[in-house]
Design a protein around this motif. Structure first.
Motif, PDB file in Angstrom:
ATOM      1  N   VAL A  89      46.226  28.549  42.683  1.00 13.52           N
ATOM      2  CA  VAL A  89      45.082  28.089  43.474  1.00 13.52           C
ATOM      3  C   VAL A  89      45.217  28.573  44.911  1.00 13.52           C
ATOM      4  O   VAL A  89      44.285  29.147  45.486  1.00 13.52           O
ATOM      5  N   ALA A  90      46.385  28.356  45.503  1.00 20.51           N
ATOM      6  CA  ALA A  90      46.602  28.773  46.892  1.00 20.51           C
ATOM      7  C   ALA A  90      46.479  30.287  47.035  1.00 20.51           C
ATOM      8  O   ALA A  90      45.827  30.780  47.967  1.00 20.51           O
ATOM      9  N   GLY A  91      47.080  31.015  46.105  1.00 18.92           N
ATOM     10  CA  GLY A  91      47.001  32.474  46.159  1.00 18.92           C
ATOM     11  C   GLY A  91      45.593  32.995  45.975  1.00 18.92           C
ATOM     12  O   GLY A  91      45.184  33.956  46.628  1.00 18.92           O
ATOM     13  N   GLY A  92      44.840  32.353  45.101  1.00 13.84           N
ATOM     14  CA  GLY A  92      43.451  32.760  44.900  1.00 13.84           C
ATOM     15  C   GLY A  92      42.623  32.590  46.155  1.00 13.84           C
ATOM     16  O   GLY A  92      41.848  33.477  46.534  1.00 13.84           O
ATOM     17  N   PHE A  93      42.800  31.463  46.844  1.00 14.68           N
ATOM     18  CA  PHE A  93      42.057  31.263  48.091  1.00 14.68           C
ATOM     19  C   PHE A  93      42.533  32.201  49.181  1.00 14.68           C
ATOM     20  O   PHE A  93      41.753  32.652  50.013  1.00 14.68           O
ATOM     21  N   LEU A  94      43.810  32.527  49.175  1.00 14.74           N
ATOM     22  CA  LEU A  94      44.322  33.508  50.120  1.00 14.74           C
ATOM     23  C   LEU A  94      43.703  34.879  49.853  1.00 14.74           C
ATOM     24  O   LEU A  94      43.348  35.609  50.787  1.00 14.74           O
ATOM     25  N   LEU A  95      43.553  35.229  48.582  1.00 21.28           N
ATOM     26  CA  LEU A  95      42.926  36.506  48.235  1.00 21.28           C
ATOM     27  C   LEU A  95      41.469  36.584  48.687  1.00 21.28           C
ATOM     28  O   LEU A  95      40.975  37.668  49.009  1.00 21.28           O
ATOM     29  N   PHE A  96      40.782  35.440  48.714  1.00 13.24           N
ATOM     30  CA  PHE A  96      39.398  35.437  49.201  1.00 13.24           C
ATOM     31  C   PHE A  96      39.313  35.964  50.630  1.00 13.24           C
ATOM     32  O   PHE A  96      38.311  36.557  51.023  1.00 13.24           O
ATOM     33  N   ALA A  97      40.356  35.767  51.415  1.00 17.00           N
ATOM     34  CA  ALA A  97      40.350  36.246  52.809  1.00 17.00           C
ATOM     35  C   ALA A  97      40.303  37.769  52.876  1.00 17.00           C
ATOM     36  O   ALA A  97      39.815  38.326  53.866  1.00 17.00           O
ATOM     37  N   TRP A  98      40.809  38.444  51.844  1.00 18.05           N
ATOM     38  CA  TRP A  98      40.841  39.907  51.842  1.00 18.05           C
ATOM     39  C   TRP A  98      39.769  40.540  50.965  1.00 18.05           C
ATOM     40  O   TRP A  98      39.725  41.772  50.859  1.00 18.05           O
ATOM     41  N   CYS A  99      38.934  39.754  50.358  1.00 15.43           N
ATOM     42  CA  CYS A  99      37.895  40.304  49.481  1.00 15.43           C
ATOM     43  C   CYS A  99      36.852  41.061  50.291  1.00 15.43           C
ATOM     44  O   CYS A  99      36.369  40.573  51.311  1.00 15.43           O
ATOM     45  N   ARG A 100      36.499  42.246  49.804  1.00 10.53           N
ATOM     46  CA  ARG A 100      35.446  43.055  50.436  1.00 10.53           C
ATOM     47  C   ARG A 100      34.326  43.370  49.456  1.00 10.53           C
ATOM     48  O   ARG A 100      33.298  43.901  49.850  1.00 10.53           O
ATOM     49  N   THR A 101      34.528  43.075  48.177  1.00 10.68           N
ATOM     50  CA  THR A 101      33.496  43.324  47.172  1.00 10.68           C
ATOM     51  C   THR A 101      33.369  42.090  46.279  1.00 10.68           C
ATOM     52  O   THR A 101      34.256  41.232  46.238  1.00 10.68           O
ATOM     53  N   LEU A 102      32.268  42.039  45.568  1.00  7.81           N
ATOM     54  CA  LEU A 102      32.029  40.936  44.657  1.00  7.81           C
ATOM     55  C   LEU A 102      33.058  40.929  43.528  1.00  7.81           C
ATOM     56  O   LEU A 102      33.538  39.870  43.111  1.00  7.81           O
ATOM     57  N   LEU A 103      33.454  42.091  43.065  1.00  7.05           N
ATOM     58  CA  LEU A 103      34.450  42.187  42.004  1.00  7.05           C
ATOM     59  C   LEU A 103      35.800  41.606  42.445  1.00  7.05           C
ATOM     60  O   LEU A 103      36.476  40.918  41.675  1.00  7.05           O
ATOM     61  N   GLN A 104      36.178  41.855  43.677  1.00 10.78           N
ATOM     62  CA  GLN A 104      37.411  41.272  44.209  1.00 10.78           C
ATOM     63  C   GLN A 104      37.298  39.748  44.289  1.00 10.78           C
ATOM     64  O   GLN A 104      38.264  39.035  44.022  1.00 10.78           O
ATOM     65  N   CYS A 105      36.120  39.262  44.644  1.00  6.94           N
ATOM     66  CA  CYS A 105      35.889  37.812  44.669  1.00  6.94           C
ATOM     67  C   CYS A 105      36.015  37.224  43.271  1.00  6.94           C
ATOM     68  O   CYS A 105      36.565  36.130  43.102  1.00  6.94           O
ATOM     69  N   TYR A 106      35.528  37.940  42.281  1.00  6.93           N
ATOM     70  CA  TYR A 106      35.667  37.476  40.896  1.00  6.93           C
ATOM     71  C   TYR A 106      37.138  37.370  40.503  1.00  6.93           C
ATOM     72  O   TYR A 106      37.547  36.423  39.844  1.00  6.93           O
ATOM     73  N   ALA A 107      37.940  38.368  40.889  1.00  5.78           N
ATOM     74  CA  ALA A 107      39.370  38.351  40.559  1.00  5.78           C
ATOM     75  C   ALA A 107      40.062  37.162  41.233  1.00  5.78           C
ATOM     76  O   ALA A 107      40.863  36.459  40.603  1.00  5.78           O
ATOM     77  N   ALA A 108      39.744  36.934  42.504  1.00  3.46           N
ATOM     78  CA  ALA A 108      40.324  35.782  43.214  1.00  3.46           C
ATOM     79  C   ALA A 108      39.873  34.474  42.574  1.00  3.46           C
ATOM     80  O   ALA A 108      40.667  33.534  42.426  1.00  3.46           O
ATOM     81  N   ALA A 109      38.611  34.415  42.165  1.00  8.37           N
ATOM     82  CA  ALA A 109      38.079  33.205  41.535  1.00  8.37           C
ATOM     83  C   ALA A 109      38.755  32.941  40.191  1.00  8.37           C
ATOM     84  O   ALA A 109      39.018  31.784  39.845  1.00  8.37           O
ATOM     85  N   LEU A 110      39.030  34.000  39.435  1.00  8.56           N
ATOM     86  CA  LEU A 110      39.749  33.823  38.165  1.00  8.56           C
ATOM     87  C   LEU A 110      41.128  33.217  38.408  1.00  8.56           C
ATOM     88  O   LEU A 110      41.563  32.325  37.672  1.00  8.56           O
ATOM     89  N   LEU A 111      41.801  33.681  39.457  1.00 11.78           N
ATOM     90  CA  LEU A 111      43.118  33.141  39.779  1.00 11.78           C
ATOM     91  C   LEU A 111      43.021  31.667  40.181  1.00 11.78           C
ATOM     92  O   LEU A 111      43.823  30.838  39.743  1.00 11.78           O
ATOM     93  N   VAL A 112      42.022  31.331  40.989  1.00 11.60           N
ATOM     94  CA  VAL A 112      41.802  29.927  41.365  1.00 11.60           C
ATOM     95  C   VAL A 112      41.497  29.098  40.121  1.00 11.60           C
ATOM     96  O   VAL A 112      42.016  27.990  39.948  1.00 11.60           O
ATOM     97  N   GLY A 113      40.669  29.634  39.230  1.00 12.76           N
ATOM     98  CA  GLY A 113      40.318  28.924  38.012  1.00 12.76           C
ATOM     99  C   GLY A 113      41.510  28.688  37.103  1.00 12.76           C
ATOM    100  O   GLY A 113      41.660  27.615  36.516  1.00 12.76           O
ATOM    101  N   ILE A 114      42.378  29.684  36.993  1.00  7.65           N
ATOM    102  CA  ILE A 114      43.580  29.534  36.182  1.00  7.65           C
ATOM    103  C   ILE A 114      44.450  28.412  36.747  1.00  7.65           C
ATOM    104  O   ILE A 114      44.927  27.543  36.019  1.00  7.65           O
ATOM    105  N   GLY A 115      44.616  28.411  38.057  1.00 10.74           N
ATOM    106  CA  GLY A 115      45.406  27.353  38.683  1.00 10.74           C
ATOM    107  C   GLY A 115      44.755  25.989  38.559  1.00 10.74           C
ATOM    108  O   GLY A 115      45.418  24.984  38.310  1.00 10.74           O
TER     109      GLY A 115
END
Length: 151
Positions: A89-115
């Motif tokens: 969860v923490a890593g997924g939200f941290l990844l949101f800070a570096w997202c520049r595309t919608l696809l990257q946001c999806y990847a971060a969201a999947l990580l948050v969802g898994i957590g």
């Protein structure tokens, strides 16, 4: 007549810990996400509908991990697995800070969802069941209150 001295049941500390974990994995990960819709849309020049689909990806991640959660918790230490899911969860939200595309946001969201799926109510109910033979309903209800703290 002497009444037996009532000792503090350590299980209530487990309930408090579960409440904090549910707050982090459910309250923050799912219930508070709507706060990020407008800033994320403005930052990435996306529509609010596109950003809202990110929430759907969080749900997909939760569903995917819940299919395997029983086996994971059966084979590994609950404490370690809950910690790892909390890091997701923490890593997924941290990844949101570096997202520049919608696809990257999806990847971060999947990580948050898994957590969120793996570290939320499922392990809390496992722990509480192990620590309580009576008052399980109260204990599980108190731990579930953690999901509403973020609202």
């Amino acid at each position: 007549m002497n009444e037996p001295e009532k000792k503090f049941h350590y299980g209530w500390l487990i309930v408090f810990g579960c409440m904090i974990m549910v707050f982090c994995c459910v309250g923050l990960a799912i219930n508070v996400f709507s706060i990020f819709v407008t800033p994320l849309a403005e930052e990435l020049d996306l529509t609010k509908i596109q950003v809202s689909t990110v929430m759907s990806m969080i749900s997909v991640g939760s569903i995917l991990i819940l299919v395997f959660s029983g086996r994971i918790y059966q084979n590994y230490s609950v404490r370690i697995v809950m910690f790892i899911f909390g890091l997701c969860v923490a890593g997924g939200f941290l990844l949101f800070a570096w997202c520049r595309t919608l696809l990257q946001c999806y990847a971060a969201a999947l990580l948050v969802g898994i957590g969120s799926g793996g570290g939320g109510m499922f392990p809390a109910s496992l722990l509480i069941t192990r620590w309580f033979s009576t008052k399980r309903g109260i204990a599980i209800s108190l731990s579930a209150m953690g999901s509403g703290i973020g609202d």
